[in-house]
Design an enzyme around this catalytic site. Structure first.
Site, short mmCIF file in Angstrom:
data_model
loop_
_atom_site.label_atom_id
_atom_site.label_comp_id
_atom_site.label_asym_id
_atom_site.label_seq_id
_atom_site.Cartn_x
_atom_site.Cartn_y
_atom_site.Cartn_z
N GLU A 78 -23.18 -13.02 -30.92
CA GLU A 78 -23.30 -14.20 -30.06
C GLU A 78 -23.17 -15.49 -30.87
O GLU A 78 -22.52 -16.46 -30.44
CB GLU A 78 -24.65 -14.15 -29.32
CG GLU A 78 -24.82 -15.21 -28.26
CD GLU A 78 -23.77 -15.15 -27.16
OE1 GLU A 78 -23.53 -14.07 -26.62
OE2 GLU A 78 -23.17 -16.20 -26.87
N GLU A 85 -16.06 -20.60 -30.35
CA GLU A 85 -15.87 -21.51 -29.20
C GLU A 85 -15.82 -22.96 -29.67
O GLU A 85 -14.95 -23.73 -29.24
CB GLU A 85 -17.02 -21.34 -28.20
CG GLU A 85 -16.85 -20.13 -27.30
CD GLU A 85 -18.04 -19.96 -26.35
OE1 GLU A 85 -18.07 -18.95 -25.66
OE2 GLU A 85 -18.92 -20.84 -26.32
N1 LIG Z 1 -8.40 -24.30 -25.08
C1 LIG Z 1 -8.26 -23.20 -24.33
N2 LIG Z 1 -7.04 -22.66 -24.17
C2 LIG Z 1 -6.87 -21.55 -23.43
N3 LIG Z 1 -7.87 -20.89 -22.80
C3 LIG Z 1 -9.12 -21.35 -22.93
C4 LIG Z 1 -9.39 -22.54 -23.69
N4 LIG Z 1 -10.73 -22.77 -23.65
C5 LIG Z 1 -11.24 -21.78 -22.89
N5 LIG Z 1 -10.30 -20.93 -22.46
C6 LIG Z 1 -10.49 -19.73 -21.61
O1 LIG Z 1 -11.64 -19.91 -20.82
C7 LIG Z 1 -12.61 -18.92 -21.14
C8 LIG Z 1 -13.98 -19.53 -21.11
O2 LIG Z 1 -14.05 -20.50 -22.12
P1 LIG Z 1 -15.38 -21.30 -22.45
O3 LIG Z 1 -15.15 -22.23 -23.58
O4 LIG Z 1 -15.92 -21.90 -21.19
O5 LIG Z 1 -16.25 -20.13 -22.95
P2 LIG Z 1 -17.45 -19.36 -22.28
O6 LIG Z 1 -17.22 -17.91 -22.58
O7 LIG Z 1 -17.62 -19.76 -20.86
O8 LIG Z 1 -18.59 -19.89 -23.17
P3 LIG Z 1 -20.02 -20.46 -22.83
O9 LIG Z 1 -20.92 -19.41 -23.36
O10 LIG Z 1 -20.06 -21.73 -23.63
O11 LIG Z 1 -20.13 -20.67 -21.33
C9 LIG Z 1 -12.23 -18.38 -22.52
O12 LIG Z 1 -12.66 -17.03 -22.71
C10 LIG Z 1 -10.71 -18.47 -22.45
O13 LIG Z 1 -10.16 -17.37 -21.74
#
Ligand SMILES: Nc1ncnc2c1ncn2[C@@H]1O[C@H](COP(=O)(O)OP(=O)(O)OP(=O)(O)O)[C@@H](O)[C@H]1O
Length: 131
Positions: A78, A85
């Site tokens: 994690e 991220e």
């Molecule tokens: N810059 C980016 N380009 C392409 N896809 C992205 C990008 N940022 C996020 N994603 C997509 O969106 C999904 C979610 O991203 P996010 O950064 O919200 O992570 P999360 O898993 O929701 O993390 P958190 O625990 O912070 O909520 C990622 O797994 C990816 O598939």
């Protein structure tokens, strides 16, 4: 003019201050992740429940080893996921296919460790809860 700082001598063994600083930044990183990541908060809460259940059921040494490794593994995954991220957001704030893959693979690492931990949890606590 930009101040030029001397490059630290990396061959130098860690002194007391440097070691303390290493712990300080690590705790600061953990505190950031705990403050901002809901999934890590859930992991910590589950770890607390599992440790309490372990004390209640009087796990043996090997079972404690498995539980502690699972807690450490899932927490580490994690934390690394959080790091990925943050890095991806820094390097690729716009949508990019490889940014998506980087985040998805990091999330898969968390899922992998969480599933393995769940299986260990069922094997360790299942018979006790059933019997
Ligand atoms: N810059 C980016 N380009 C392409 N896809 C992205 C990008 N940022 C996020 N994603 C997509 O969106 C999904 C979610 O991203 P996010 O950064 O919200 O992570 P999360 O898993 O929701 O993390 P958190 O625990 O912070 O909520 C990622 O797994 C990816 O598939």
């Amino acid at each position: 003019m930009t101040e030029v700082r001397p490059i630290p001598d990396e061959s130098r063994p860690l002194g007391r201050t440097t070691l303390l600083n290493a712990f300080r930044v690590a705790f600061s990183g953990f505190a950031y992740a705990l403050r901002t990541q809901r999934n890590l908060q859930i992991h910590v809460a589950i770890a607390g429940i599992v440790v309490t259940a372990g004390l209640f059921f009087g796990l043996n040494r090997l079972e404690w080893c498995l539980i502690i490794v699972c807690i450490g593994l899932t927490g580490t995954a994690e934390l690394l996921n959080t790091s990925v991220e943050v890095l991806v957001d820094l390097l690729s704030p716009e949508y990019h296919e490889r940014a998506r893959v980087a985040k998805d693979v990091a999330a898969a690492a968390v899922l992998c460790s969480a599933l393995a931990s769940a299986v260990v949890g069922v094997l360790v606590f299942g018979p006790r809860l059933a019997g």
